[in-house]
Design a protein around this motif. Structure first.
Motif, PDB file in Angstrom:
ATOM      1  N   SER A 279      28.136  40.064  43.538  1.00 57.86           N
ATOM      2  CA  SER A 279      29.096  40.592  42.385  1.00 57.86           C
ATOM      3  C   SER A 279      28.223  40.925  41.480  1.00 57.86           C
ATOM      4  O   SER A 279      27.085  40.612  41.461  1.00 57.86           O
ATOM      5  CB  SER A 279      30.337  39.705  42.041  1.00 57.86           C
ATOM      6  OG  SER A 279      31.087  40.320  40.987  1.00 57.86           O
ATOM      7  N   GLN A 280      28.737  41.325  40.163  1.00 54.83           N
ATOM      8  CA  GLN A 280      27.497  41.244  38.967  1.00 54.83           C
ATOM      9  C   GLN A 280      27.037  39.891  39.138  1.00 54.83           C
ATOM     10  O   GLN A 280      25.688  39.826  38.654  1.00 54.83           O
ATOM     11  CB  GLN A 280      28.506  41.725  37.757  1.00 54.83           C
ATOM     12  CG  GLN A 280      27.271  42.005  36.511  1.00 54.83           C
ATOM     13  CD  GLN A 280      27.937  42.606  35.470  1.00 54.83           C
ATOM     14  OE1 GLN A 280      29.425  42.571  35.472  1.00 54.83           O
ATOM     15  NE2 GLN A 280      27.389  42.906  34.671  1.00 54.83           N
ATOM     16  N   GLN A 283      29.051  34.902  43.286  1.00 49.54           N
ATOM     17  CA  GLN A 283      30.115  34.238  43.356  1.00 49.54           C
ATOM     18  C   GLN A 283      29.847  32.862  44.549  1.00 49.54           C
ATOM     19  O   GLN A 283      29.699  33.033  45.616  1.00 49.54           O
ATOM     20  CB  GLN A 283      31.446  34.906  43.893  1.00 49.54           C
ATOM     21  CG  GLN A 283      31.811  36.273  43.097  1.00 49.54           C
ATOM     22  CD  GLN A 283      31.865  35.997  41.836  1.00 49.54           C
ATOM     23  OE1 GLN A 283      33.134  35.129  41.655  1.00 49.54           O
ATOM     24  NE2 GLN A 283      31.282  36.483  40.915  1.00 49.54           N
TER      25      GLN A 283
END
Length: 470
Positions: A279-280, A283
């Motif tokens: 993800s940015q 996670q």
């Protein structure tokens, strides 16, 4: 992760992995997603009094997490240390149900006073649900300590010269190894990373995800590099050794240059756990902790390779039918059995166990080629175990390579059973990660084999065309 975080170009996992320690671990067992050596940690926040309703509380049960004060203890309320739930640190239960309101008010005031200074740390309880880092009760420091340590494969400048200590591929390929980096910036920051030690005049590198940045000199900087984990490169080396009978780091470089150009032949899809984590910001999903484990130094793996017991005769009147068969016949029978069945058969027959170890080892290598301890004595590179801080401070890192000097003396049935049992309990996270990286390395090599076959056919066609005068 996407555009924001640098990922290892072999295993696909971000370098920005954080760790949340347990109350039993020291502060050094925690770090933030900015690297293992910057002194960071996963933050916590002071709860509000309204968060606690003693009438509905069943006690301190919510996750068992705690809040640690990362600040000097020279505050005025001397009794606060007595209220701490940790004997050596100022640390309080995150869930303060059941604590007398008067004491709780003192704690909350202390935490709120410090909150603006970022001096509160989240500490994981047994049921912690915080996703900002992997939890110390699920993966050890020893397994995870090099997950944020990056090394660069640096594009050689035109005046590059070999130095003592270079690996063979550094002399023959268009890239050389940088020193190590413990704190990696994001792709967006476009800053050099300081590496240690300085190699070939290079102590600052620019990790890039795209070969086109190197070709086009996108950022007008020296020392572009391919970001890798040293342990992942060692895994790739052994995948090439298993396939080609030689180490071929050039195959990875060739794939990376082709992959970064976006050619469909080279694309490899990441496995589900890596896709879920990307993800940015990475996670940290429960159950995927193994992605952070070093695939080369696997704690306790040496316990698998026990020596064979001394040979003993069968009990009187007990006939060893299988052991009396010719080895060729036994081999044909074994071909129709699973590894587990073979292991159990050897366990039940002492004589068969002695005479069939080589058959079991060959089968083990066939089905578990990533268990390179069974077939290779190639030494690890000196880069695999340490962090950059270890090298700066001349600290010897933990972990020792498992090398089997005599494979004929190992009880391979016992090794199979022990590893299978540990894997079923997710106790060998590094070995699980190794298997995943081995599979990915094989997929890279499949693409390279296709490319090289195509290039060879094109070359033959060109030679034929010239010979025919076309």
């Amino acid at each position: 992760m996407g555009h924001s975080e640098i990922a290892c170009q072999i295993c696909g996992v971000s370098f920005a992995l954080a760790r949340i320690r347990t109350p039993q671990e020291p502060p050094t067992a925690a770090w933030s997603n900015h690297g293992t050596t910057d002194g960071g940690y996963v933050w916590s926040w002071a709860p509000e009094e309204d968060d606690f309703d003693d009438e509905k509380s069943d006690g301190n049960v919510a996750g068992g997490c705690m809040i640690a004060v990362r600040a000097d203890r020279d505050h005025e309320d001397g009794d606060l240390l007595a209220l701490s739930q940790h004997p050596e640190e100022e640390m309080y239960l995150e869930d303060m149900h059941g604590i007398p309101k008067h004491d709780r008010a003192k704690i909350l005031k202390r935490l709120r006073d410090l909150e603006g200074k970022y001096c509160l740390e989240h500490v994981a309880g047994p049921e912690c649900g915080n996703g900002d880092g992997y939890h110390g009760n699920r993966i050890s420091v020893e397994e995870m300590r090099t997950c944020s340590t990056m090394q660069g494969l640096v594009k050689k400048p035109s005046d590059w010269e070999p130095e003592d200590g270079d690996e063979d591929f550094e002399r023959s390929e268009g890239y050389f190894l940088s020193g190590l980096v413990d704190s990696v910036t994001t792709v967006d920051s476009l800053y050099y990373e300081s590496s240690h030690p300085k190699r070939h005049g290079c102590d600052n590198i620019l990790p890039t995800m795209w070969y086109r940045d190197i070709v086009n000199d996108t950022f007008h900087m020296d020392f572009y590099s391919i970001a890798i984990h040293p342990a992942c490169l060692e895994t790739f080396k052994r995948a090439t050794l298993h396939r080609y009978d030689r180490v071929d780091v050039g195959a990875f470089i060739q794939w990376w240059e082709m992959d970064s150009d976006g050619k469909s032949l080279s694309r490899i899809e990441d496995d589900a756990d890596v896709r879920a984590g990307r993800s940015q910001w990475w996670q940290h999903i429960q159950g995927s902790e193994y992605l952070a484990a070093n695939p080369c130094f696997v704690p306790n793996l040496d316990k698998a390779f026990l020596p064979l017991a001394p040979q003993s005769a069968s009990p009187a009147g007990h006939e060893e039918i299988f052991s009396s068969l010719p080895s060729e016949i036994r081999g044909l029978i074994f071909n129709h059995l699973s590894l587990e069945d073979i292991s159990n058969l050897l366990l039940a027959s002492p004589l068969l166990n002695r005479c069939s170890q080589d058959d079991l080892r060959r089968r083990l290598i066939l089905e578990w080629p990533w268990l390179w301890e069974a077939w290779s004595k190639l030494e690890y590179s000196a880069w695999v175990g340490p962090t950059a801080r270890d090298l700066r401070e001349s600290v010897k890192p933990p972990g020792k390579q498992v090398v089997i000097s005599d494979t004929d003396a190992v009880n391979w049935g016992s090794a199979f059973r022990w590893i299978s049992r540990q894997r079923s309990n997710d106790e060998l996270k590094g070995l699980r990660n190794r298997q995943r990286i081995w599979k990915r390395s094989g997929e890279i090599l499949d693409r390279i084999d296709q490319l090289r076959k195509y290039e060879e056919l094109a070359k033959d066609a060109s030679v034929l065309s010239i010979s025919q005068g076309r």
